[in-house]
Design a protein around this motif. Structure first.
Motif, PDB file in Angstrom:
ATOM      1  N   ARG A   6       2.125   8.661  10.077  1.00  0.00           N
ATOM      2  CA  ARG A   6       0.690   8.992  10.088  1.00  0.00           C
ATOM      3  C   ARG A   6      -0.120   7.829   9.528  1.00  0.00           C
ATOM      4  N   ALA A   7       0.421   7.150   8.516  1.00  0.00           N
ATOM      5  CA  ALA A   7      -0.272   5.996   7.947  1.00  0.00           C
ATOM      6  C   ALA A   7      -0.430   4.887   8.978  1.00  0.00           C
ATOM      7  N   THR A   8       0.586   4.707   9.836  1.00  0.00           N
ATOM      8  CA  THR A   8       0.475   3.672  10.868  1.00  0.00           C
ATOM      9  C   THR A   8      -0.547   4.056  11.927  1.00  0.00           C
ATOM     10  N   GLU A   9      -0.746   5.357  12.134  1.00  0.00           N
ATOM     11  CA  GLU A   9      -1.782   5.796  13.073  1.00  0.00           C
ATOM     12  C   GLU A   9      -3.173   5.507  12.504  1.00  0.00           C
ATOM     13  N   LEU A  10      -3.315   5.743  11.203  1.00  0.00           N
ATOM     14  CA  LEU A  10      -4.613   5.495  10.565  1.00  0.00           C
ATOM     15  C   LEU A  10      -4.890   4.004  10.437  1.00  0.00           C
ATOM     16  N   ASP A  11      -3.838   3.209  10.238  1.00  0.00           N
ATOM     17  CA  ASP A  11      -3.983   1.765  10.128  1.00  0.00           C
ATOM     18  C   ASP A  11      -2.825   1.107  10.873  1.00  0.00           C
ATOM     19  N   PRO A  12      -3.022   0.771  12.140  1.00  0.00           N
ATOM     20  CA  PRO A  12      -1.937   0.196  12.957  1.00  0.00           C
ATOM     21  C   PRO A  12      -1.399  -1.133  12.444  1.00  0.00           C
ATOM     22  N   ASN A  13      -2.063  -1.747  11.469  1.00  0.00           N
ATOM     23  CA  ASN A  13      -1.597  -3.017  10.914  1.00  0.00           C
ATOM     24  C   ASN A  13      -0.916  -2.858   9.554  1.00  0.00           C
ATOM     25  N   ALA A  17       4.205   0.491   5.946  1.00  0.00           N
ATOM     26  CA  ALA A  17       4.413   1.858   6.426  1.00  0.00           C
ATOM     27  C   ALA A  17       5.406   1.877   7.590  1.00  0.00           C
ATOM     28  N   TYR A  18       5.333   0.861   8.467  1.00  0.00           N
ATOM     29  CA  TYR A  18       6.327   0.769   9.551  1.00  0.00           C
ATOM     30  C   TYR A  18       7.732   0.586   8.961  1.00  0.00           C
ATOM     31  N   GLY A  19       7.833  -0.302   7.972  1.00  0.00           N
ATOM     32  CA  GLY A  19       9.129  -0.553   7.364  1.00  0.00           C
ATOM     33  C   GLY A  19       9.700   0.668   6.673  1.00  0.00           C
ATOM     34  N   MET A  20       8.868   1.382   5.933  1.00  0.00           N
ATOM     35  CA  MET A  20       9.353   2.558   5.219  1.00  0.00           C
ATOM     36  C   MET A  20       9.674   3.698   6.187  1.00  0.00           C
ATOM     37  N   ALA A  48      11.145  -1.519  13.028  1.00  0.00           N
ATOM     38  CA  ALA A  48      11.551  -2.732  12.320  1.00  0.00           C
ATOM     39  C   ALA A  48      10.841  -3.958  12.892  1.00  0.00           C
ATOM     40  N   ARG A  49      10.728  -4.019  14.212  1.00  0.00           N
ATOM     41  CA  ARG A  49      10.016  -5.152  14.825  1.00  0.00           C
ATOM     42  C   ARG A  49       8.559  -5.194  14.380  1.00  0.00           C
ATOM     43  N   GLN A  50       7.911  -4.027  14.354  1.00  0.00           N
ATOM     44  CA  GLN A  50       6.516  -3.971  13.935  1.00  0.00           C
ATOM     45  C   GLN A  50       6.366  -4.393  12.478  1.00  0.00           C
TER      46      GLN A  50
END
Length: 228
Positions: A6-13, A17-20, A48-50
């Motif tokens: 959800r955090a990546t949706e709110l902030d795609p950068n 959050a992607y890693g966790m 992981a790539r993101q």
């Protein structure tokens, strides 16, 4: 995992959050909670790539991406490089040091693995994840054929977290190789209470060990009583 996604949706950068989120998927896969292993692997690779792409200056993003790359994606060399980058940015990140320790075990660098795990312990002696640090040292000793030391460090980890799967496995395999079958079987019984579906064939497909390390690990577990 859902909150990180959800955090990546709110902030795609938001690289960390992607890693966790990737790390959460890793834990779900390793602990036998996934009902879609192939789907989880695809998601792990993407996350992981993101994390690595967006988090070039983020130690948490890089270390978690490195962990998933080393373990789940079977590329310990690239995974270790990502974790090294995280440590160059923040040499005080204990989590990255124990992650690096495991990656070094998988690369066959046992002495370096022990040094990295010991540094993690010095940095964070009361860390909630200290059982993982002890287990990294145990795994390094096992990979070097030092089964007495491996068993001892596995038990140190289990004193902190009695249900930690890697410590149970490494301890049982080490005791199996030492011929201490009663001690080995006691750990296997506990492991199978926690993970009824765990078998040698499951671990063969799951673990990122090198061929010789994997063969010795599975042989020790076989002697300890883990079914095929």
């Amino acid at each position: 995992m859902q909150l990180f996604l959800r955090a990546t949706e709110l902030d795609p950068n938001y690289a960390a959050a992607y890693g966790m989120a990737a790390y959460c998927r890793h834990r779900r896969r390793v602990w036998g909670w996934s009902d879609d292993l192939k789907g989880d692997l695809r998601a792990l690779a993407h996350l992981a790539r993101q994390a690595a792409k967006l988090g070039k200056d983020d130690p948490v993003a890089l270390s978690t991406a490195g962990w998933v790359t080393a373990f789940d994606l079977r590329d310990p060399e690239q995974g270790a490089a990502l974790i090294d980058r995280a440590l160059s940015l923040n040499p005080s990140e204990a989590m990255a040091w124990w992650m690096s320790a495991f990656a070094r075990v998988w690369l066959g660098e046992a002495e370096r693995a022990i040094a990295h795990a010991q540094r993690a312990i010095r940095l964070s002696p009361r860390d909630p994840s200290i059982h993982q640090m002890h287990s990294a040292i145990s795994s390094a000793y096992f990979a070097s054929g030092k089964y007495e030391e491996a068993a001892k460090l596995a038990m140190v980890g289990l004193q902190v977290e009695p249900d930690y799967q890697p410590a149970l496995r490494i301890g049982a395999a080490a005791y199996g190789q030492l011929g201490r079958l009663e001690d080995a079987n006691r750990l296997i019984l506990h492991l199978r209470e926690l993970f009824p579906d765990i078998t040698l064939s499951v671990l063969k497909d799951l673990l990122p060990y090198g061929p010789d390390h994997l063969a010795a690990h599975l042989d020790g577990l076989r002697k300890a009583g883990l079914p095929e």
